[in-house]
Design a protein around this motif. Structure first.
Motif, PDB file in Angstrom:
ATOM      1  N   PHE A 270       0.834  -1.204   0.000  1.00 32.54           N
ATOM      2  CA  PHE A 270       0.000   0.000   0.000  1.00 32.54           C
ATOM      3  C   PHE A 270       0.869   1.255   0.000  1.00 32.54           C
ATOM      4  O   PHE A 270       0.617   2.204  -0.759  1.00 32.54           O
ATOM      5  N   VAL A 271       1.887   1.280   0.836  1.00 33.31           N
ATOM      6  CA  VAL A 271       2.790   2.434   0.885  1.00 33.31           C
ATOM      7  C   VAL A 271       3.435   2.653  -0.480  1.00 33.31           C
ATOM      8  O   VAL A 271       3.504   3.787  -0.984  1.00 33.31           O
ATOM      9  N   ALA A 272       3.893   1.577  -1.103  1.00 35.73           N
ATOM     10  CA  ALA A 272       4.538   1.699  -2.416  1.00 35.73           C
ATOM     11  C   ALA A 272       3.551   2.189  -3.473  1.00 35.73           C
ATOM     12  O   ALA A 272       3.898   3.024  -4.326  1.00 35.73           O
ATOM     13  N   ARG A 273       2.325   1.692  -3.413  1.00 37.32           N
ATOM     14  CA  ARG A 273       1.327   2.076  -4.420  1.00 37.32           C
ATOM     15  C   ARG A 273       0.978   3.554  -4.316  1.00 37.32           C
ATOM     16  O   ARG A 273       0.944   4.275  -5.322  1.00 37.32           O
ATOM     17  N   VAL A 274       0.711   4.029  -3.106  1.00 40.70           N
ATOM     18  CA  VAL A 274       0.356   5.438  -2.939  1.00 40.70           C
ATOM     19  C   VAL A 274       1.547   6.331  -3.278  1.00 40.70           C
ATOM     20  O   VAL A 274       1.389   7.390  -3.899  1.00 40.70           O
ATOM     21  N   SER A 275       2.741   5.906  -2.896  1.00 42.62           N
ATOM     22  CA  SER A 275       3.934   6.689  -3.225  1.00 42.62           C
ATOM     23  C   SER A 275       4.087   6.836  -4.733  1.00 42.62           C
ATOM     24  O   SER A 275       4.414   7.920  -5.240  1.00 42.62           O
ATOM     25  N   ALA A 276       3.847   5.746  -5.457  1.00 39.66           N
ATOM     26  CA  ALA A 276       3.963   5.799  -6.916  1.00 39.66           C
ATOM     27  C   ALA A 276       2.889   6.698  -7.522  1.00 39.66           C
ATOM     28  O   ALA A 276       3.157   7.449  -8.474  1.00 39.66           O
ATOM     29  N   LEU A 277       1.671   6.638  -6.982  1.00 42.62           N
ATOM     30  CA  LEU A 277       0.604   7.503  -7.486  1.00 42.62           C
ATOM     31  C   LEU A 277       0.955   8.977  -7.313  1.00 42.62           C
ATOM     32  O   LEU A 277       0.642   9.811  -8.167  1.00 42.62           O
ATOM     33  N   ALA A 278       1.600   9.303  -6.200  1.00 41.88           N
ATOM     34  CA  ALA A 278       1.908  10.702  -5.900  1.00 41.88           C
ATOM     35  C   ALA A 278       3.208  11.179  -6.534  1.00 41.88           C
ATOM     36  O   ALA A 278       3.460  12.391  -6.579  1.00 41.88           O
ATOM     37  N   ALA A 279       4.036  10.262  -7.032  1.00 38.75           N
ATOM     38  CA  ALA A 279       5.385  10.626  -7.472  1.00 38.75           C
ATOM     39  C   ALA A 279       5.415  11.683  -8.580  1.00 38.75           C
ATOM     40  O   ALA A 279       6.162  12.671  -8.466  1.00 38.75           O
ATOM     41  N   PRO A 280       4.645  11.543  -9.673  1.00 34.35           N
ATOM     42  CA  PRO A 280       4.749  12.566 -10.729  1.00 34.35           C
ATOM     43  C   PRO A 280       4.395  13.962 -10.229  1.00 34.35           C
ATOM     44  O   PRO A 280       5.094  14.937 -10.554  1.00 34.35           O
ATOM     45  N   ARG A 281       3.337  14.044  -9.447  1.00 31.63           N
ATOM     46  CA  ARG A 281       2.953  15.352  -8.926  1.00 31.63           C
ATOM     47  C   ARG A 281       4.013  15.880  -7.961  1.00 31.63           C
ATOM     48  O   ARG A 281       4.367  17.066  -7.998  1.00 31.63           O
ATOM     49  N   ALA A 282       4.531  15.020  -7.097  1.00 35.01           N
ATOM     50  CA  ALA A 282       5.533  15.450  -6.128  1.00 35.01           C
ATOM     51  C   ALA A 282       6.794  15.951  -6.822  1.00 35.01           C
ATOM     52  O   ALA A 282       7.397  16.956  -6.400  1.00 35.01           O
ATOM     53  N   GLU A 283       7.209  15.285  -7.887  1.00 35.08           N
ATOM     54  CA  GLU A 283       8.413  15.714  -8.602  1.00 35.08           C
ATOM     55  C   GLU A 283       8.209  17.086  -9.241  1.00 35.08           C
ATOM     56  O   GLU A 283       9.106  17.947  -9.202  1.00 35.08           O
ATOM     57  N   ALA A 284       7.032  17.308  -9.812  1.00 36.67           N
ATOM     58  CA  ALA A 284       6.746  18.616 -10.411  1.00 36.67           C
ATOM     59  C   ALA A 284       6.704  19.703  -9.339  1.00 36.67           C
ATOM     60  O   ALA A 284       7.219  20.818  -9.541  1.00 36.67           O
ATOM     61  N   GLU A 285       6.104  19.394  -8.195  1.00 35.67           N
ATOM     62  CA  GLU A 285       6.029  20.377  -7.111  1.00 35.67           C
ATOM     63  C   GLU A 285       7.410  20.685  -6.551  1.00 35.67           C
ATOM     64  O   GLU A 285       7.720  21.841  -6.229  1.00 35.67           O
ATOM     65  N   ALA A 286       8.256  19.670  -6.437  1.00 35.67           N
ATOM     66  CA  ALA A 286       9.609  19.902  -5.934  1.00 35.67           C
ATOM     67  C   ALA A 286      10.378  20.828  -6.867  1.00 35.67           C
ATOM     68  O   ALA A 286      11.125  21.713  -6.411  1.00 35.67           O
ATOM     69  N   ALA A 287      10.194  20.649  -8.171  1.00 39.38           N
ATOM     70  CA  ALA A 287      10.864  21.527  -9.131  1.00 39.38           C
ATOM     71  C   ALA A 287      10.360  22.963  -9.000  1.00 39.38           C
ATOM     72  O   ALA A 287      11.150  23.923  -9.053  1.00 39.38           O
ATOM     73  N   GLU A 288       9.051  23.126  -8.828  1.00 40.42           N
ATOM     74  CA  GLU A 288       8.483  24.465  -8.636  1.00 40.42           C
ATOM     75  C   GLU A 288       9.029  25.118  -7.371  1.00 40.42           C
ATOM     76  O   GLU A 288       9.380  26.308  -7.365  1.00 40.42           O
ATOM     77  N   MET A 289       9.088  24.347  -6.301  1.00 38.48           N
ATOM     78  CA  MET A 289       9.566  24.901  -5.036  1.00 38.48           C
ATOM     79  C   MET A 289      11.036  25.286  -5.126  1.00 38.48           C
ATOM     80  O   MET A 289      11.452  26.327  -4.599  1.00 38.48           O
ATOM     81  N   LEU A 290      11.825  24.462  -5.791  1.00 41.89           N
ATOM     82  CA  LEU A 290      13.244  24.776  -5.923  1.00 41.89           C
ATOM     83  C   LEU A 290      13.436  26.058  -6.726  1.00 41.89           C
ATOM     84  O   LEU A 290      14.268  26.915  -6.375  1.00 41.89           O
ATOM     85  N   ALA A 291      12.663  26.218  -7.789  1.00 46.24           N
ATOM     86  CA  ALA A 291      12.759  27.450  -8.580  1.00 46.24           C
ATOM     87  C   ALA A 291      12.363  28.661  -7.750  1.00 46.24           C
ATOM     88  O   ALA A 291      13.009  29.722  -7.812  1.00 46.24           O
ATOM     89  N   CYS A 292      11.320  28.514  -6.953  1.00 50.81           N
ATOM     90  CA  CYS A 292      10.870  29.604  -6.081  1.00 50.81           C
ATOM     91  C   CYS A 292      11.939  29.934  -5.045  1.00 50.81           C
ATOM     92  O   CYS A 292      12.221  31.104  -4.766  1.00 50.81           O
ATOM     93  N   LEU A 293      12.549  28.900  -4.479  1.00 49.43           N
ATOM     94  CA  LEU A 293      13.605  29.096  -3.482  1.00 49.43           C
ATOM     95  C   LEU A 293      14.780  29.853  -4.086  1.00 49.43           C
ATOM     96  O   LEU A 293      15.294  30.821  -3.494  1.00 49.43           O
ATOM     97  N   ARG A 294      15.215  29.442  -5.263  1.00 51.35           N
ATOM     98  CA  ARG A 294      16.393  30.056  -5.873  1.00 51.35           C
ATOM     99  C   ARG A 294      16.109  31.475  -6.342  1.00 51.35           C
ATOM    100  O   ARG A 294      17.014  32.320  -6.344  1.00 51.35           O
ATOM    101  N   GLU A 295      14.867  31.729  -6.707  1.00 50.92           N
ATOM    102  CA  GLU A 295      14.508  33.092  -7.090  1.00 50.92           C
ATOM    103  C   GLU A 295      14.690  34.055  -5.920  1.00 50.92           C
ATOM    104  O   GLU A 295      15.122  35.195  -6.096  1.00 50.92           O
ATOM    105  N   GLN A 296      14.393  33.589  -4.706  1.00 48.92           N
ATOM    106  CA  GLN A 296      14.470  34.472  -3.540  1.00 48.92           C
ATOM    107  C   GLN A 296      15.820  34.422  -2.850  1.00 48.92           C
ATOM    108  O   GLN A 296      16.294  35.441  -2.335  1.00 48.92           O
ATOM    109  N   TYR A 297      16.468  33.245  -2.850  1.00 48.23           N
ATOM    110  CA  TYR A 297      17.656  33.085  -2.007  1.00 48.23           C
ATOM    111  C   TYR A 297      18.932  32.773  -2.781  1.00 48.23           C
ATOM    112  O   TYR A 297      19.968  32.526  -2.173  1.00 48.23           O
ATOM    113  N   GLY A 298      18.875  32.751  -4.109  1.00 49.08           N
ATOM    114  CA  GLY A 298      20.093  32.543  -4.882  1.00 49.08           C
ATOM    115  C   GLY A 298      20.078  31.240  -5.654  1.00 49.08           C
ATOM    116  O   GLY A 298      19.454  30.256  -5.257  1.00 49.08           O
TER     117      GLY A 298
END
Length: 638
Positions: A270-298
């Motif tokens: 179950f943990v593996a299945r839910v993790s896989a379902l969330a993975a594409p969205r999580a990867e896109a969100e992580a990229a957005e957050m990193l871009a936001c972080l670097r815009e403000q902090y370098g």
């Protein structure tokens, strides 16, 4: 029971020992029943053993976690150990087991009685009653040790409040005005920010000073170290040894056997299945957050745990035009609490009446009755605000199911004080509704014919379904305007603000799900592996990169303050498992969440049943079908 709510340690100790004596006397009466005693009479005698100690067992757990008097906390802990020892004694009593094993289910008059016998025999087997004398005595020793270890683990977490020192008010930039006003500089100009939730969570969400956010997160992730690390190691080893004595390969295998999920392998899948379902969205969100972080902090900044909540708020503002700080003025504590009461009345036809004459364990604590058709049907107590040495999260504590069912909610929410209404943010509103979902489940399930089925007595991985379902009312655009009113003007929260807030709630959802799966995987692996084969810190270093874009912070040990490793052990997956079921159930309420018809069906078919039926059967009865992941998938993609 109410006469014990404000008792001192000595008076409570006497009452608790009276209850234990009554339980022992009930056990003696059971054993003295003649061989020709009928099956139903024998089960009734067994039932009385559990009822005898119900009152003080619930209070001792609550007082150990939330009482302001150290003497009472110490006394409550000692009483809990005695109560646990009696429970272990009963579960290993071969004479009691033999009397029950000799019964024929066919001699019992109804499904409830047959289920009680079936579950009693199952629980005796799982306790180890069939073992020879020497391993049975070792089981007894391990059970006693585990109670002590759990108490030590929890009290160390509750007592270890850490803080950072800010050098000036400029380091509070980004925080709401009421937060800044509550954190004025000391005489030497420094400002203390603690790891208590009312301090910690807003600072991580809103403070623009990145170094201080990271510092506070690191301090929080170091709580209960180093003291709890050897305690955790011993807790894992003792549970592993106990599981082996009981015939299981691991504690995870043992503890999942009587849950909805049935096996630790299924939990891992179950943990593996839910993790896989969330993975594409999580990867896109992580990229957005990193871009936001670097815009403000370098451009060389890398995301850290102290950044996640802050970046989530930034993206909510930039993508959805929603700033959580804009919602807070509409969410004063007392207004939100009144809104919860209003929803309960609307859905279930019960009034909530305060009982100010009832004196409780602290001046903050308030007592209330649920009143139906003019008569009290349940009583509850609210201990809502932070103080030293108190349980640091949010939980419902079962008190009793006999007579007038009782329970307490313990939270750490902002405290109204004078002109300060104790403003909540939407996540804290969610917490309050969540805990009331537990409360209603317990109270509506009280008063069963059989004590073992009273209160929240379903499989443990179902218990979060009613609480997560009730969260839906805390964000509904039909419900919020009934209580979300500006603390100064009295104006209701505007519909367009509610719409933006609910759209923005999905921001970071993939990462949030993956973080929950990290905790689920960590707790599962802690209890499915041989504890001699791994180090708890190294396990986090192994697992975290699989679920999170943030590294493990050097010098921290999150596991030392991960209280669920004691209470939930391997079962942290329960939260996401229950969420999949709660989303399915929410769809059955339709578009009008204030329609009492589905709510009263939910109460009748699920909440009020207690442990009388398996959770799968309760869900099928309510939904008219087996549950599925359709609604959860839509929520995850939303």
């Amino acid at each position: 029971m109410d006469d014990l709510l404000a008792a001192d340690a000595a008076a409570f100790g006497r009452a608790a020992h009276d209850d234990l004596d009554a339980a022992r006397a009930a056990l003696a009466r059971f054993k003295a029943l003649p061989p020709e005693t009928g099956a139903l009479e024998l089960l009734s005698a067994l039932d009385q053993i559990g009822r005898a100690g119900d009152r003080s067992a619930g209070l001792s757990s609550l007082f150990f976690q939330a009482h302001p008097d150290p003497a009472m906390r110490e006394a409550a802990g000692a009483i809990s150990r005695e109560q646990s020892a009696f429970s272990t004694e009963l579960s290993l009593d071969s004479d009691v087991h033999a009397r029950l094993a000799a019964l024929s289910a066919d001699a019992l008059p109804d499904d409830d009685a047959r289920r009680l016998l079936e579950h009693a025999l199952r629980d005796f087997r799982r306790a180890g009653v069939q073992l020879p004398h020497e391993p049975r005595e070792r089981v007894r020793e391990l059970r006693a040790e585990l109670v002590q270890l759990g108490q030590t683990f929890g009290s160390t977490i509750a007592g270890d409040v850490r803080s950072i020192q800010l050098d000036s008010a400029d380091e509070l930039n980004g925080l709401p005005d009421d937060y800044r006003a509550a954190h004025a500089p000391d005489a030497d100009g420094t400002i203390r920010i603690s790891t208590d939730p009312p301090d910690f969570i807003p600072f991580l969400k809103y403070a623009t000073h990145r170094a201080r956010r990271i510092e506070l997160q690191r301090v929080a992730a170091s709580r209960a170290t180093p003291d709890n690390l050897p305690v955790l190691d011993r807790l894992l080893a003792a549970r592993h040894e106990l599981a082996g004595l009981l015939g299981f390969d691991s504690w995870a295998a043992y503890v999942t056997e009587d849950k909805m999920i049935r096996t630790e392998q299924a939990a891992g899948e179950f943990v593996a299945r839910v993790s896989a379902l969330a993975a594409p969205r999580a990867e896109a969100e992580a990229a957005e957050m990193l871009a936001c972080l670097r815009e403000q902090y370098g451009s060389d900044a890398e995301m850290r745990d102290g950044d996640r909540l802050y970046l989530q708020e930034r993206l909510r503002a930039s993508k959805y035009g929603f700033d959580t700080r804009d919602a807070r003025p509409y969410l004063g504590f007392n207004a939100v609490l009144g809104g919860v009461f209003d929803v309960i009345t609307q859905l279930y036809g019960v009034e909530v009446l305060e009982r100010p004459e009832i004196v409780c364990w602290h001046a903050d604590v308030r007592a209330f009755d649920l009143v139906e058709e003019g008569s009290p049907v349940a009583r509850f107590f609210l201990d809502m605000h932070s103080r030293p040495d108190k349980y640091k999260h949010a939980a419902m504590f079962h008190l009793t199911t006999d007579g007038l069912p009782r329970a307490a909610l313990v939270c750490n929410l902002p405290r109204p004080d004078g002109d300060d209404p104790g403003l909540l943010d939407p996540s804290q509103v969610k917490t309050l509704f969540h805990e009331f979902g537990h409360l209603l489940h317990h109270l509506f399930a009280g008063g069963q014919r059989w004590h073992a089925f009273a209160g929240i007595a379903t499989e443990w991985d179902f218990v979060e379904v009613p609480s997560q379902l009730f969260e839906e009312w805390g964000r509904s655009p039909d419900v919020l305007p009934r209580f979300a009113r500006h603390h100064a003007s009295g104006e209701p929260m505007p519909a367009e603000l509610i719409a933006r807030m609910n759209r923005a709630e999905s921001c970071g959802r993939g990462l949030d799900v993956r973080l929950q799966m990290l905790y689920a995987s960590y707790s599962l692996e802690c209890f499915r592996r041989d504890p001699a084969s791994f180090d708890t810190g190294a396990l986090m270093a192994e697992l975290k990169p699989q679920f999170s874009p943030c590294p493990v912070e050097d010098g921290t040990a999150f596991q030392a303050s991960f209280g669920h490793l004691d209470g939930y052990s391997a079962l942290y997956y329960t939260y996401m498992w229950s969420l999949t079921l709660a989303k399915d159930c929410a769809a059955a309420f339709g578009d009008d969440l204030l329609d009492p018809a589905p709510a009263r069906a939910w109460r009748q078919r699920v909440l009020s049943q207690g442990g009388r039926r398996d959770a799968d059967d309760l869900l099928h009865d309510f939904l008219g079908r087996a549950p599925d992941l359709t609604a959860f998938g839509a929520w995850l993609d939303g």
